[in-house]
Design a protein around this motif. Structure first.
Motif, PDB file in Angstrom:
ATOM      1  N   ALA A 290      39.262  63.992  41.895  1.00 27.23           N
ATOM      2  CA  ALA A 290      38.125  64.917  41.861  1.00 27.23           C
ATOM      3  C   ALA A 290      37.107  64.590  42.955  1.00 27.23           C
ATOM      4  O   ALA A 290      36.051  65.220  43.035  1.00 27.23           O
ATOM      5  CB  ALA A 290      37.450  64.854  40.492  1.00 27.23           C
ATOM      6  N   GLY A 291      37.412  63.585  43.782  1.00 33.50           N
ATOM      7  CA  GLY A 291      36.512  63.249  44.890  1.00 33.50           C
ATOM      8  C   GLY A 291      35.325  62.400  44.456  1.00 33.50           C
ATOM      9  O   GLY A 291      34.283  62.389  45.113  1.00 33.50           O
ATOM     10  N   VAL A 292      35.461  61.677  43.339  1.00 34.87           N
ATOM     11  CA  VAL A 292      34.372  60.804  42.879  1.00 34.87           C
ATOM     12  C   VAL A 292      34.571  59.415  43.500  1.00 34.87           C
ATOM     13  O   VAL A 292      35.646  58.831  43.385  1.00 34.87           O
ATOM     14  CB  VAL A 292      34.362  60.692  41.334  1.00 34.87           C
ATOM     15  CG1 VAL A 292      33.270  59.733  40.872  1.00 34.87           C
ATOM     16  CG2 VAL A 292      34.185  62.065  40.706  1.00 34.87           C
ATOM     17  N   ASN A 293      33.536  58.932  44.180  1.00 38.67           N
ATOM     18  CA  ASN A 293      33.626  57.600  44.794  1.00 38.67           C
ATOM     19  C   ASN A 293      33.158  56.549  43.801  1.00 38.67           C
ATOM     20  O   ASN A 293      31.976  56.239  43.727  1.00 38.67           O
ATOM     21  CB  ASN A 293      32.765  57.509  46.054  1.00 38.67           C
ATOM     22  CG  ASN A 293      33.237  58.478  47.103  1.00 38.67           C
ATOM     23  OD1 ASN A 293      34.426  58.565  47.393  1.00 38.67           O
ATOM     24  ND2 ASN A 293      32.300  59.234  47.646  1.00 38.67           N
ATOM     25  N   VAL A 294      34.105  56.018  43.057  1.00 42.06           N
ATOM     26  CA  VAL A 294      33.763  55.002  42.063  1.00 42.06           C
ATOM     27  C   VAL A 294      33.505  53.690  42.787  1.00 42.06           C
ATOM     28  O   VAL A 294      34.224  53.318  43.711  1.00 42.06           O
ATOM     29  CB  VAL A 294      34.916  54.842  41.050  1.00 42.06           C
ATOM     30  CG1 VAL A 294      34.669  53.646  40.140  1.00 42.06           C
ATOM     31  CG2 VAL A 294      35.060  56.121  40.227  1.00 42.06           C
ATOM     32  N   ASP A 295      32.445  52.998  42.375  1.00 43.04           N
ATOM     33  CA  ASP A 295      32.098  51.745  43.045  1.00 43.04           C
ATOM     34  C   ASP A 295      32.355  50.571  42.103  1.00 43.04           C
ATOM     35  O   ASP A 295      33.430  49.986  42.095  1.00 43.04           O
ATOM     36  CB  ASP A 295      30.637  51.845  43.502  1.00 43.04           C
ATOM     37  CG  ASP A 295      30.150  50.587  44.174  1.00 43.04           C
ATOM     38  OD1 ASP A 295      30.994  49.813  44.649  1.00 43.04           O
ATOM     39  OD2 ASP A 295      28.927  50.371  44.214  1.00 43.04           O
ATOM     40  N   MET A 296      31.384  50.230  41.261  1.00 47.12           N
ATOM     41  CA  MET A 296      31.578  49.093  40.352  1.00 47.12           C
ATOM     42  C   MET A 296      32.370  49.536  39.126  1.00 47.12           C
ATOM     43  O   MET A 296      32.231  50.671  38.674  1.00 47.12           O
ATOM     44  CB  MET A 296      30.216  48.577  39.898  1.00 47.12           C
ATOM     45  CG  MET A 296      29.315  48.158  41.044  1.00 47.12           C
ATOM     46  SD  MET A 296      27.614  48.067  40.470  1.00 47.12           S
ATOM     47  CE  MET A 296      27.075  46.564  41.234  1.00 47.12           C
ATOM     48  N   ILE A 297      33.162  48.626  38.568  1.00 45.64           N
ATOM     49  CA  ILE A 297      33.903  48.930  37.333  1.00 45.64           C
ATOM     50  C   ILE A 297      33.806  47.729  36.405  1.00 45.64           C
ATOM     51  O   ILE A 297      34.015  46.595  36.833  1.00 45.64           O
ATOM     52  CB  ILE A 297      35.403  49.197  37.617  1.00 45.64           C
ATOM     53  CG1 ILE A 297      35.568  50.407  38.531  1.00 45.64           C
ATOM     54  CG2 ILE A 297      36.169  49.403  36.305  1.00 45.64           C
ATOM     55  CD1 ILE A 297      36.997  50.683  38.953  1.00 45.64           C
TER      56      ILE A 297
END
Ligand code: ADP
Ligand code: ASP
Ligand code: MG
Length: 412
Positions: A290-297
């Motif tokens: 979906a084009g989401v730039n996930v950073d921390m997890i």
């Protein structure tokens, strides 16, 4: 002729007077005997305005049309700069991305440069052109559509041209006179660095120090481009500004080189997802698509086979993330009780190659934040950086307290 690349950012071309001042700087380098490639940004505020129009028209926009619209700001400044140079009797012409052509992949709004053939521009240099004014930030895809390189992408255009044309240097003219220990706009005591290592600049840029686009630093590092950041508002000597260079060229440095921040982050938590093999992929593949730039997890401790999963992403991608998760739930790929979005957080990071050999930086960072009464919501670390998410209202305070505690106003 030796080639020089000079890039002028938005504030440096914000008015006709400023474009004239920038053109004068270009004239000085031409007089020294350089063939000059000038990369220009759109006038300050223009790209934001264009992005705003796209978002107002179509919230989940077609990225190809987004690129068609937002790339246009640079076309105006390229043409104006060429006209002003011509008025100064400097042989110059403008080039849009497709005319060079600056070839990219098809990832619209975040395209990567694949190739910059040098023949068209070199032919014109051979015919007497002294300055090629290139519209930054834009390229052309294999399908022949206009692409853009992501916000701040003119820096990357500049470095890529410097590599392709084997330029003597790539000078990035901006509204500050170099790279500072932190953003001088939020910390008066920020100190200008004469030199900074590629690795540190790369981390600072990717953690929010927007003085250079991350990708531009990556390219400079890979192709050995001499990259300099300097002010377009002051008269400049040959050693002005900050040189971004290999770490071997730096004699002395602090353990922490700088503090960076990203203001517009969001913290998303999926409450009660099944703790089973494949759950991370089931969540993060749809987010990525979906084009989401996930950073921390962060995955929490699980209880009775259920767990909470927390991640951060830019605040303007929250709607996309929520839709991707709702769709994944509807199709049965994942199941969760609730999705909480905390849209009032910011990320603050400390960066330094000295952390490879010094321990205790994280402990000190947490202590400083605790002394200020700032709650840490998420932590991530890597070899040369530590990042925390905090409430946005404490962001400036956190940056200033860390800058003070690590004594970044003093040379190490
Ligand atoms: P341009 O329009 O020239 O590309 P940008 O606004 O993209 O300029 O980048 C310059 C800005 O980056 C500065 O005005 C400053 O507020 C900000 N900045 C953030 N971190 C730093 C830093 N460590 N050193 C210098 N500038 C920084
Ligand atoms: N104009 C574009 C932006 O504002 C590209 C750039 O200035 O680097 O993001
Ligand atoms: Mg910029």
């Amino acid at each position: 002729m030796p080639t020089l690349v000079m890039k002028f950012g938005g504030t440096s071309v914000a008015t006709l007077d400023r474009i004239r001042r920038a053109a004068k700087r270009v004239g000085v380098e031409v007089a020294k005997g350089y063939d000059v490639i000038v990369i220009v940004s759109a006038m300050a505020g223009k790209t934001n305005e264009l992005v705003g129009w796209v978002e107002e028209t179509s919230p989940l926009f077609d990225a190809r049309e987004y690129d068609a619209v937002v790339s246009s700001g640079e076309n105006v400044t390229a043409g104006l700069m060429a006209l002003i140079l011509q008025e100064m009797d400097v042989p110059a012409r403008s080039w849009q991305g497709w005319q060079v052509p600056l070839k990219t992949n098809s990832v619209h709004s975040a395209a990567r440069i694949e190739e910059i053939p040098t023949d068209n521009i070199n032919t014109k240099f051979a015919e007497g052109m002294k300055v090629a004014v290139v519209a930054g930030f834009q390229g052309v895809s294999p399908e022949g559509r206009i692409t853009t390189l992501g916000r701040g992408g003119s820096d990357t255009t500049a470095v890529a041209f410097a590599a392709a044309f084997d330029a003597e240097r790539c000078d990035i003219y901006t509204d500050v006179d170099g790279v500072y220990t932190t953003d001088p706009r939020i910390e008066d005591k920020a100190r200008k660095l004469d030199k900074i290592a590629f690795e540190e600049m790369l981390e600072l840029a990717s953690l929010g120090a927007k003085v250079l686009q991350t990708r531009s630093v990556e390219l400079a590092m890979r192709f050995g481009v001499r990259l300099r950041v300097l002010s377009s508002f002051e008269e400049q000597s040959d050693d002005a500004g900050t040189l971004v260079c290999p770490e071997e060229e730096i004699m002395e440095s602090n353990v922490v080189a700088g503090v960076a921040y990203q203001r517009d982050e969001a913290k998303m938590t999926l409450i009660s997802v099944a703790d089973r093999p494949g759950i991370a992929a089931a969540i993060f593949v749809p987010l990525s698509e979906a084009g989401v730039n996930v950073d921390m997890i962060v995955q929490n401790i699980s209880e009775e086979g259920r767990t909470d999963m927390t991640f951060s992403c830019p605040v303007d991608q929250v709607a996309r993330a929520e839709k991707a998760m709702a769709d994944a739930k509807a199709s049965g790929e994942i199941n969760f009780h609730d999705l909480l979005a905390d849209t009032d957080v910011a990320k603050v990071s400390v960066v330094g190659i000295g952390m490879r050999s010094h321990t205790g930086v994280a402990a000190k960072m947490f202590e400083v934040l605790s002394n200020e009464g700032i709650n840490i919501k998420v932590i991530t670390t890597s070899e040369i950086k530590i990042s925390v998410l905090v409430d946005r209202k404490y962001m400036e305070l956190a940056v200033q307290a860390l800058h003070d505690a690590f004594e970044l106003d003093k040379v190490g």
